[in-house]
Enzyme design. Structure first.
Site, PDB file in Angstrom:
ATOM      1  N   CYS A  45       0.850  -1.141   0.077  1.00 31.83           N
ATOM      2  CA  CYS A  45       0.014   0.026  -0.048  1.00 31.83           C
ATOM      3  C   CYS A  45       0.764   1.322  -0.002  1.00 31.83           C
ATOM      4  O   CYS A  45       0.496   2.301  -0.618  1.00 31.83           O
ATOM      5  CB  CYS A  45      -0.975   0.002   0.955  1.00 31.83           C
ATOM      6  SG  CYS A  45      -2.007  -1.368   1.144  1.00 31.83           S
TER       7      CYS A  45
HETATM    8  C1  BEZ Z   1       0.487  -4.640   2.014  1.00 34.14           C
HETATM    9  O1  BEZ Z   1       0.168  -3.722   1.410  1.00 34.14           O
HETATM   10  O2  BEZ Z   1       1.728  -4.946   1.910  1.00 34.14           O
HETATM   11  C2  BEZ Z   1      -0.558  -5.693   2.551  1.00 34.14           C
HETATM   12  C3  BEZ Z   1      -1.596  -5.243   3.246  1.00 34.14           C
HETATM   13  C4  BEZ Z   1      -2.530  -5.945   3.664  1.00 34.14           C
HETATM   14  C5  BEZ Z   1      -2.226  -7.110   3.740  1.00 34.14           C
HETATM   15  C6  BEZ Z   1      -1.193  -7.613   3.198  1.00 34.14           C
HETATM   16  C7  BEZ Z   1      -0.093  -6.934   2.540  1.00 34.14           C
END
Ligand code: BEZ
Length: 211
Positions: A45
């Protein structure tokens, strides 16, 4: 209920990192992209938000406003913003909705319980000036989205909103486009003065009309 192409984009009011807003008012008479992020302070994210912020000029050029949503609070988003800036080298330049009560996530069916029962998937909704949903995409948390692809589909959608054309496989801005089958050869000569190439009765290519 899932949102389908052609549906009106559900309207809402929400708290965001840029203050309270009404979604339809925020979009005004332009295009919009609403996209969800599973959680603050997570790796993928963080790269995505910085990646979209770095391309804001491309979205501005296309009269398109970005707005992100995640199920964390605005206060958490505000703390996360400095990490995004530091990691991606771009300050966040569009609002992130604080959606702790899942109001927006539920309205747009962004939580898929068999993937995760509290976090959103990575949804993308492209909304046209008439507030109709023109594109939906769904990615799992493990896959970061591709900004070039989002800009590419926006170009295609904006082109077919203006001209009776569609775009072929792997099309990108500047490539030839396909004349809609509903347009007769006679009408095509008038509508597409640069001419067209007929591969099949139903497959006619013409140079991109707005170039
Ligand atoms: C990420 O943005 O890396 C992520 C977000 C939620 C769950 C797993 C990974």
């Amino acid at each position: 209920m899932a949102i389908r192409l052609g549906d009106e984009a559900p309207d809402f009011t929400a708290e965001t990192t840029e203050g309270p807003l009404n979604f339809h008012e925020y979009l005004g008479d332009g295009w919009g992209i609403l996209f969800s992020h599973p959680k603050d302070f997570t790796p993928v994210c963080t790269t995505e938000l910085g990646g979209f912020a770095a391309r804001k000029a491309d979205f501005d050029k296309r009269n398109t406003k970005l707005i992100a949503v995640s199920v964390d609070s605005v206060e958490s988003h505000n703390r996360w913003k400095s990490d995004i800036d530091e990691v991606q080298g771009t300050a966040l330049n569009f609002p992130i909705i604080g959606d702790e009560d899942h109001k927006v996530a539920d309205l747009y069916d962004m939580i898929h319980p068999n993937a995760n029962d509290t976090l959103t998937v990575r949804s993308v909704f492209i909304v046209a000036p008439d507030k109709k949903v023109k594109l939906t995409l769904t990615y799992p948390a493990s896959v970061g989205r591709n900004v070039d692809e989002i800009v590419r589909v926006l170009d295609s959608l904006q082109l077919s909103a203006k001209f009776p054309v569609s775009t072929p496989v792997d099309w990108k801005d500047g490539d030839d486009v396909i004349i809609a089958p509903a347009v007769s050869d006679e009408d095509a000569k008038e509508k597409f003065p640069k001419g067209f190439r007929k591969v099949k009765d139903y497959l006619r290519f013409t140079p991109q009309p707005n170039k």
